[in-house]
Design a protein around this motif. Structure first.
Motif, PDB file in Angstrom:
ATOM      1  N   GLN A 105     -27.372  32.085   6.162  1.00  0.00           N
ATOM      2  CA  GLN A 105     -28.742  31.852   5.679  1.00  0.00           C
ATOM      3  C   GLN A 105     -29.067  30.356   5.645  1.00  0.00           C
ATOM      4  O   GLN A 105     -30.192  29.953   5.947  1.00  0.00           O
ATOM      5  N   VAL A 106     -28.088  29.540   5.258  1.00  0.00           N
ATOM      6  CA  VAL A 106     -28.298  28.088   5.253  1.00  0.00           C
ATOM      7  C   VAL A 106     -28.582  27.602   6.674  1.00  0.00           C
ATOM      8  O   VAL A 106     -29.524  26.849   6.928  1.00  0.00           O
ATOM      9  N   ARG A 107     -27.789  28.067   7.602  1.00  0.00           N
ATOM     10  CA  ARG A 107     -27.959  27.638   9.003  1.00  0.00           C
ATOM     11  C   ARG A 107     -29.271  28.147   9.594  1.00  0.00           C
ATOM     12  O   ARG A 107     -29.889  27.465  10.415  1.00  0.00           O
ATOM     13  N   ALA A 108     -29.676  29.330   9.176  1.00  0.00           N
ATOM     14  CA  ALA A 108     -30.950  29.880   9.673  1.00  0.00           C
ATOM     15  C   ALA A 108     -32.134  29.018   9.247  1.00  0.00           C
ATOM     16  O   ALA A 108     -33.181  29.015   9.894  1.00  0.00           O
ATOM     17  N   GLN A 109     -31.970  28.269   8.141  1.00  0.00           N
ATOM     18  CA  GLN A 109     -33.012  27.330   7.695  1.00  0.00           C
ATOM     19  C   GLN A 109     -32.872  25.959   8.357  1.00  0.00           C
ATOM     20  O   GLN A 109     -33.607  25.031   8.009  1.00  0.00           O
ATOM     21  N   GLY A 110     -31.882  25.803   9.210  1.00  0.00           N
ATOM     22  CA  GLY A 110     -31.609  24.489   9.784  1.00  0.00           C
ATOM     23  C   GLY A 110     -30.761  23.617   8.881  1.00  0.00           C
ATOM     24  O   GLY A 110     -30.696  22.402   9.069  1.00  0.00           O
ATOM     25  N   GLY A 111     -30.109  24.228   7.906  1.00  0.00           N
ATOM     26  CA  GLY A 111     -29.324  23.461   6.945  1.00  0.00           C
ATOM     27  C   GLY A 111     -27.851  23.385   7.299  1.00  0.00           C
ATOM     28  O   GLY A 111     -27.400  23.934   8.307  1.00  0.00           O
ATOM     29  N   GLN A 112     -27.131  22.662   6.449  1.00  0.00           N
ATOM     30  CA  GLN A 112     -25.688  22.477   6.609  1.00  0.00           C
ATOM     31  C   GLN A 112     -24.990  22.941   5.334  1.00  0.00           C
ATOM     32  O   GLN A 112     -25.406  22.560   4.235  1.00  0.00           O
ATOM     33  N   ALA A 113     -23.912  23.697   5.478  1.00  0.00           N
ATOM     34  CA  ALA A 113     -23.097  24.123   4.332  1.00  0.00           C
ATOM     35  C   ALA A 113     -21.738  23.441   4.430  1.00  0.00           C
ATOM     36  O   ALA A 113     -21.031  23.588   5.431  1.00  0.00           O
ATOM     37  N   TRP A 114     -21.396  22.687   3.382  1.00  0.00           N
ATOM     38  CA  TRP A 114     -20.130  21.927   3.352  1.00  0.00           C
ATOM     39  C   TRP A 114     -19.225  22.507   2.277  1.00  0.00           C
ATOM     40  O   TRP A 114     -19.675  22.798   1.159  1.00  0.00           O
ATOM     41  N   LEU A 115     -17.955  22.629   2.605  1.00  0.00           N
ATOM     42  CA  LEU A 115     -16.960  23.136   1.656  1.00  0.00           C
ATOM     43  C   LEU A 115     -16.703  22.051   0.608  1.00  0.00           C
ATOM     44  O   LEU A 115     -16.137  21.002   0.920  1.00  0.00           O
ATOM     45  N   ALA A 116     -17.149  22.316  -0.641  1.00  0.00           N
ATOM     46  CA  ALA A 116     -17.043  21.305  -1.702  1.00  0.00           C
ATOM     47  C   ALA A 116     -15.701  21.418  -2.424  1.00  0.00           C
ATOM     48  O   ALA A 116     -15.228  22.519  -2.687  1.00  0.00           O
ATOM     49  N   HIS A 117     -15.130  20.285  -2.718  1.00  0.00           N
ATOM     50  CA  HIS A 117     -13.930  20.123  -3.563  1.00  0.00           C
ATOM     51  C   HIS A 117     -12.967  21.323  -3.585  1.00  0.00           C
ATOM     52  O   HIS A 117     -12.713  21.878  -4.658  1.00  0.00           O
ATOM     53  N   PRO A 118     -12.416  21.725  -2.442  1.00  0.00           N
ATOM     54  CA  PRO A 118     -11.514  22.890  -2.465  1.00  0.00           C
ATOM     55  C   PRO A 118     -10.281  22.690  -3.350  1.00  0.00           C
ATOM     56  O   PRO A 118      -9.797  23.663  -3.927  1.00  0.00           O
ATOM     57  N   HIS A 119      -9.800  21.461  -3.474  1.00  0.00           N
ATOM     58  CA  HIS A 119      -8.646  21.248  -4.352  1.00  0.00           C
ATOM     59  C   HIS A 119      -9.008  21.614  -5.787  1.00  0.00           C
ATOM     60  O   HIS A 119      -8.289  22.353  -6.464  1.00  0.00           O
ATOM     61  N   TRP A 120     -10.159  21.110  -6.257  1.00  0.00           N
ATOM     62  CA  TRP A 120     -10.571  21.398  -7.634  1.00  0.00           C
ATOM     63  C   TRP A 120     -10.837  22.900  -7.814  1.00  0.00           C
ATOM     64  O   TRP A 120     -10.529  23.469  -8.868  1.00  0.00           O
ATOM     65  N   SER A 121     -11.397  23.544  -6.792  1.00  0.00           N
ATOM     66  CA  SER A 121     -11.735  24.971  -6.904  1.00  0.00           C
ATOM     67  C   SER A 121     -10.529  25.879  -6.738  1.00  0.00           C
ATOM     68  O   SER A 121     -10.676  27.094  -6.838  1.00  0.00           O
ATOM     69  N   SER A 122      -9.360  25.328  -6.466  1.00  0.00           N
ATOM     70  CA  SER A 122      -8.184  26.135  -6.118  1.00  0.00           C
ATOM     71  C   SER A 122      -8.470  27.047  -4.934  1.00  0.00           C
ATOM     72  O   SER A 122      -7.993  28.181  -4.881  1.00  0.00           O
ATOM     73  N   VAL A 123      -9.271  26.544  -4.008  1.00  0.00           N
ATOM     74  CA  VAL A 123      -9.530  27.288  -2.776  1.00  0.00           C
ATOM     75  C   VAL A 123      -8.396  27.023  -1.806  1.00  0.00           C
ATOM     76  O   VAL A 123      -8.025  25.871  -1.564  1.00  0.00           O
ATOM     77  N   ASN A 124      -7.820  28.079  -1.320  1.00  0.00           N
ATOM     78  CA  ASN A 124      -6.735  27.998  -0.350  1.00  0.00           C
ATOM     79  C   ASN A 124      -7.314  28.239   1.040  1.00  0.00           C
ATOM     80  O   ASN A 124      -7.991  29.245   1.264  1.00  0.00           O
TER      81      ASN A 124
END
Ligand SMILES: [Zn+2]
Ligand SMILES: [Zn+2]
Length: 318
Positions: A120-139
């Motif tokens: 949906q972000v890209r369909a608007q011409g936007g950019q989605a960036w992966l924020a602070h994965p270390h802080w989020s405990s995102v693996n």
């Protein structure tokens, strides 16, 4: 094997010359206001970054767009409209945080699948960036690898740094290793507090920024520079130039000019390399990189331990 760059063709910011009209702009793309859980009104947040000499800013409130036409800024200050969106993480880890830039319409990302939000972000011409994965405990392997279309990673986040999880460089390297793809970075503040409040006292402001190499002070030029990697991030040092050339033995040798540094890391897809001068700090370094590397990115460490992060450079082209 040639390495792919996320999204579009990579641009070397240090190859864009002053005489061709290029200049650097300094900005922060991650901040919060009273429209979500920030301590100050949007106008106060803008005034703060203007007063610190920044050139651009995104008011990235949680779950909602703070519209740029609701605040005032000098003519030469660029506001990028966006939001921090929090889709579900169906892969088992904690919820995702995406800093989303260039949004026109709010997206109700709660309980939405992360790929759906990216689309949906890209369909608007936007950019989605992966924020602070270390802080989020995102693996990366568990939570990110199945996602397609993220613009890159927030490698440094000042607020998260104050809580011991500010740098996501290992996640960055792991992601590029797993996908055999180069992703560009952002360095951000994620400022929630009021820097004018003597009791905020957390030093979580004006410490993370991204510099973009552009010809115009416009959202479009900044967004293009971010997505193509014509940028570097910093919590202190400046990078003036980076060049990598092969010597007669075919070994890649890097030359970097920067503000005063105590050490430079050449983080390669195969291990790493470093430069330091036993006599003290320096502003120029030439050193050999690891053989067989597909890419290298540089971290310049300032005298006070602050850092600058270059985007990765493809070493498979020659
Ligand atoms: Zn967040
Ligand atoms: Zn945030």
């Amino acid at each position: 094997m040639a390495i792919e760059f996320a999204g579009r063709e990579a641009v070397d910011p240090f190859g864009l010359k002053d005489e061709d009209g290029y200049f650097w702009l300094k900005g922060n793309l991650h901040s919060h206001t009273t429209n979500s859980d920030g301590a100050v009104e949007p106008q106060v947040r803008v005034d703060g970054y203007v007063g610190q000499g920044y050139d651009y800013l995104c008011l990235s409130d949680h779950h909602r767009i703070t519209r740029v036409d609701t605040v005032m800024a000098p003519d030469d200050f660029v506001l990028i409209q966006g939001a921090e969106l929090h889709p579900d993480n169906p892969f088992g880890g904690q919820g995702h945080h995406f800093v989303c830039l260039n949004l026109d319409d709010d997206i109700d990302a709660k309980r939405m699948a992360p790929q759906h939000v990216i689309d949906q972000v890209r369909a608007q011409g936007g950019q989605a960036w992966l924020a602070h994965p270390h802080w989020s405990s995102v693996n990366i392997l568990r939570d990110t690898l199945r996602l397609d279309g993220l613009s890159g990673i927030e490698v440094f986040n000042s607020v998260c740094e104050c809580m011991g999880r500010g740098e996501s460089s290992v996640h960055w390297d792991d992601w590029m290793e797993q996908e055999h793809k180069i992703y560009p970075m952002l360095a951000n503040d994620d400022l929630h507090s009021d820097p004018a409040d003597p009791n905020s006292g957390r030093f979580d402001y004006y410490r993370g920024w991204t510099k973009v190499r552009v010809k115009e002070r416009t959202p479009e030029a900044i967004l293009e520079a971010l997505a193509s990697g014509a940028s570097y991030g910093s919590s202190g040092p400046d990078i003036h130039s980076i060049s990598v050339e092969r010597n007669a033995q075919g070994v890649a040798v890097a030359t970097i000019r920067c503000s005063e540094a105590q050490r430079i890391y050449g983080v390669c897809s195969t291990y790493g390399a470093q430069f330091y001068d036993p006599k003290g700090t320096f502003e120029e370094a030439t050193f050999a990189l690891r053989k067989g590397a597909d890419w290298v990115r540089f971290e310049v460490v300032g005298p006070d331990g602050s850092k600058a992060w270059s985007n990765p450079i493809d070493l498979t082209a020659d």
